[in-house]
Design an enzyme around this catalytic site. Structure first.
Site, short mmCIF file in Angstrom:
data_model
loop_
_atom_site.label_atom_id
_atom_site.label_comp_id
_atom_site.label_asym_id
_atom_site.label_seq_id
_atom_site.Cartn_x
_atom_site.Cartn_y
_atom_site.Cartn_z
N LYS A 64 -10.54 -29.62 14.53
CA LYS A 64 -9.91 -30.92 14.60
C LYS A 64 -10.55 -31.78 13.51
O LYS A 64 -11.61 -32.37 13.72
CB LYS A 64 -10.14 -31.49 16.01
CG LYS A 64 -9.30 -32.67 16.38
CD LYS A 64 -9.52 -32.99 17.85
CE LYS A 64 -9.10 -34.38 18.16
NZ LYS A 64 -9.42 -34.77 19.52
N TYR A 109 2.35 -11.77 9.72
CA TYR A 109 1.60 -13.02 9.82
C TYR A 109 2.50 -14.25 9.77
O TYR A 109 2.18 -15.27 10.36
CB TYR A 109 0.49 -13.11 8.77
CG TYR A 109 0.89 -12.78 7.36
CD1 TYR A 109 1.57 -13.68 6.56
CD2 TYR A 109 0.56 -11.54 6.82
CE1 TYR A 109 1.94 -13.37 5.27
CE2 TYR A 109 0.91 -11.22 5.52
CZ TYR A 109 1.60 -12.14 4.76
OH TYR A 109 1.96 -11.82 3.47
N GLU A 150 -5.62 -41.17 21.49
CA GLU A 150 -5.29 -39.83 21.03
C GLU A 150 -4.02 -39.29 21.69
O GLU A 150 -3.37 -38.39 21.16
CB GLU A 150 -6.44 -38.86 21.31
CG GLU A 150 -7.67 -39.12 20.48
CD GLU A 150 -8.78 -38.15 20.81
OE1 GLU A 150 -9.22 -37.43 19.88
OE2 GLU A 150 -9.22 -38.10 21.98
N VAL A 191 -9.56 -28.91 22.77
CA VAL A 191 -9.30 -27.84 21.81
C VAL A 191 -9.56 -26.48 22.46
O VAL A 191 -8.94 -25.48 22.09
CB VAL A 191 -10.12 -28.00 20.51
CG1 VAL A 191 -9.67 -29.21 19.73
CG2 VAL A 191 -11.60 -28.02 20.76
N GLU A 192 -10.45 -26.43 23.43
CA GLU A 192 -10.74 -25.18 24.12
C GLU A 192 -9.50 -24.62 24.81
O GLU A 192 -9.22 -23.43 24.75
CB GLU A 192 -11.87 -25.38 25.16
CG GLU A 192 -13.22 -25.66 24.56
CD GLU A 192 -13.49 -27.13 24.21
OE1 GLU A 192 -14.65 -27.45 23.88
OE2 GLU A 192 -12.55 -27.97 24.25
#
Length: 129
Positions: free
Chosen positions: A98, A53, A21, A72-73
């Site tokens: 993900k 936005y 990864e 991801v946190e």
């Protein structure tokens, strides 16, 4: 409370804990809900009074594409801090996923909320409506 939102913002980045990864860019997807009083923008029809936005999306894309994360946190926490600090957003909910990370699932990820969620009607009361 007014909500400005972005759905399914896809960004390619280095994310993950496994060696493979760390060598390939993967796509993450963000959904954001951001508290913002849009009453002045609606009254004046002027973008200066709303949460842009497109500017939020461009900032998050630039940040995530140029970063590398194990979790991801961590990505979600840092992205949320950018939105809150740089765009004066008092509250947000972010879903960061993900896709394809777990066989048999469409996606995995986290949903976080940061800041104080304004009470319903608070924007109208502060605007004197």
């Amino acid at each position: 409370m007014d909500i400005v939102y972005i759905r399914d913002l896809k960004v390619n980045t280095i994310i993950g804990i496994y060696d493979w990864e760390r060598e390939v860019r993967q796509t993450v997807s963000l959904d954001l809900e951001m508290a913002f009083d849009i009453s002045e923008a609606a009254r004046t029809d002027n973008i200066e009074y709303t949460l842009n936005y497109k500017a939020v999306a461009k900032r998050l894309i630039a940040f995530i594409e140029s970063s590398e994360f194990l979790l991801v946190e961590t990505m979600a926490e840092q992205a949320a801090a950018i939105v809150r600090e740089e765009f004066s957003v008092s509250w947000l909910r972010m879903r960061l996923s993900k896709p394809g990370a777990v066989r048999g699932s469409r996606d995995v990820g986290v949903i976080i909320e940061r800041g104080e969620r304004p009470a319903k009607g608070a924007a109208a009361m502060s605007a004197g409506v």
